[in-house]
Enzyme design. Structure first.
Site, short mmCIF file in Angstrom:
data_model
loop_
_atom_site.label_atom_id
_atom_site.label_comp_id
_atom_site.label_asym_id
_atom_site.label_seq_id
_atom_site.Cartn_x
_atom_site.Cartn_y
_atom_site.Cartn_z
N THR A 150 3.46 18.43 23.67
CA THR A 150 2.49 17.70 22.83
C THR A 150 3.17 16.71 21.89
O THR A 150 2.72 15.57 21.73
CB THR A 150 1.64 18.69 22.03
OG1 THR A 150 0.92 19.52 22.96
CG2 THR A 150 0.65 17.97 21.14
N ASN A 189 0.81 -1.22 0.00
CA ASN A 189 0.00 0.00 0.00
C ASN A 189 0.84 1.26 0.00
O ASN A 189 0.43 2.28 -0.56
CB ASN A 189 -0.93 0.00 1.21
CG ASN A 189 -2.03 -1.04 1.11
OD1 ASN A 189 -2.91 -0.93 0.27
ND2 ASN A 189 -1.95 -2.07 1.94
N THR A 190 2.02 1.21 0.60
CA THR A 190 2.88 2.39 0.69
C THR A 190 4.09 2.29 -0.22
O THR A 190 4.45 3.25 -0.90
CB THR A 190 3.35 2.59 2.15
OG1 THR A 190 2.20 2.68 3.01
CG2 THR A 190 4.17 3.86 2.28
N ASP A 245 1.53 -10.81 0.29
CA ASP A 245 2.74 -10.50 1.06
C ASP A 245 2.80 -11.32 2.34
O ASP A 245 3.88 -11.80 2.74
CB ASP A 245 2.81 -9.00 1.36
CG ASP A 245 1.58 -8.48 2.09
OD1 ASP A 245 0.52 -9.15 2.08
OD2 ASP A 245 1.66 -7.37 2.67
#
Length: 269
Positions: A197, A24-25, A122
Site C-alpha cells: 500500500t 502557506n506552509t 510569490d
C-alpha cells in the site's frame, strides 16, 4: 545560497534589503547586501502568528547575523491574515520603508492575465526573477502547498500559468479521505507498480506528480509553439527535477531574488 549572484543589477553602494516571502506552509527570509543574497532563513508559517511574535523572529535573525536588520524590507504574502501582521512587524524592525508586493508596485513585466490583481505575490516574484536571469521565454515550476507554473512568453510578458494541488497536499488529502490509507514519506518508490500500500501510494502521489509536471510542460510548449527553459524552485525541487523527463534548472532562491528586483524597481534612491 546557490545562484545568489544572479540578482539583477548590482551596485556596491546599494542599500541592504530584507525580503520576506510568506507562503502557506513556509515563510522564507533573505537578506541582500550590495545586490547579493548573503543569508536565508526558513520558518514554519503559523496563521495565528502575532505581530509581536513575528518581530521576535526577526530579532532572532538579527542575532544570528550579529548585526541589525536592513533599513528597508519587501514583503510578499499569499496568506491574507498574515500580510498585515508581517507588515507591522517589519515596520518596527526595519526603520525605512516596507514595500508590499501588490497593485501599485512596478514589476517591469507586461501582463496578459485577465485580472493582474489575482496573481499571487510569490508568483509575480518568480516571473520577475526568471525573466531577469533566464531570459524569455521561460517556465517556472514552483513547488509548495500548490504546484504553480508561471509562463513568460517570447516577448517577455507574463502569459499566465497553472495552479494545481502540491504533492504534500495530495498525500494529506489521500490519507484524510480514505480511512485505511496512511500518510507516506514523499519519495519515489523503486517501481511504478507498487507491491504494497505505501509503495502504491508513493507511486500515485510522487510519480503521479512527476507525470503531471512533465505532461503540463509538454502542453505549455505546444501552446507557446516552442520549448522554453524550465526553472524549478520550492520544496523538494532537486528531488523532483531528478525524476522529470524534461531538463530543468533548480533555483532555490528565485522568489527572494524576484522580490529584490521588484524592490530595486520601486525604491527611492
Amino acid at each position: 545560497m546557490a545562484r545568489a549572484e544572479k540578482s539583477g543589477e548590482k551596485s556596491p553602494g546599494e542599500k541592504s534589503l530584507l525580503a520576506v516571502d510568506v507562503g502557506n506552509t513556509h515563510t522564507r527570509l533573505g537578506i541582500f547586501s550590495a545586490g547579493k543574497l548573503v543569508g536565508t532563513w526558513e520558518l514554519t508559517t503559523h496563521e495565528r502568528l502575532t505581530a509581536d511574535e513575528a518581530r521576535m523572529q526577526l530579532a532572532q535573525v538579527a542575532a544570528l547575523m550579529g548585526e541589525s536588520l536592513p533599513n528597508e524590507a519587501i514583503l510578499a504574502s499569499v496568506v491574507p491574515v498574515l500580510t498585515d501582521v508581517w507588515h507591522r512587524a517589519l515596520g518596527v524592525s526595519c526603520p525605512g520603508r516596507v514595500y508590499v508586493v501588490g497593485p501599485g508596485l512596478k514589476t517591469g513585466v507586461r501582463m496578459r492575465y485577465d485580472d493582474p490583481s489575482e496573481v499571487g505575490a510569490d508568483r509575480m516574484a518568480d516571473v520577475v526573477a526568471a525573466r531577469a536571469d533566464y531570459g524569455a521565454p521561460v517556465v517556472v515550476v514552483d513547488l509548495g502547498t500548490t504546484t504553480n507554473f508561471e509562463v513568460v512568453d517570447a516577448e517577455g510578458a507574463f502569459a499566465g500559468g497553472i495552479i494545481a494541488p502540491g504533492v504534500a497536499l495530495g498525500a494529506r488529502s489521500l490519507a484524510a479521505a480514505a480511512a485505511r490509507l496512511p500518510m507516506v514519506e514523499l519519495r519515489a518508490p523503486a517501481s511504478v507498480i507498487g507491491r504494497n500500500t505505501r509503495a502504491a501510494m508513493q507511486s500515485g502521489v510522487v510519480l503521479g506528480e512527476v507525470a503531471r509536471i512533465d505532461g503540463l510542460l509538454d502542453a505549455i510548449s505546444g501552446e507557446l509553439g516552442e520549448n522554453a527553459p524550465v526553472v524549478v524552485t520550492g520544496d523538494g525541487a532537486e528531488a523532483m527535477v531528478a525524476l522529470l523527463r524534461h531538463e530543468a534548472t533548480v533555483d532555490d532562491t528565485l522568489t527572494l531574488r524576484g522580490l529584490r528586483e521588484i524592490w530595486r524597481l520601486n525604491a527611492r534612491r
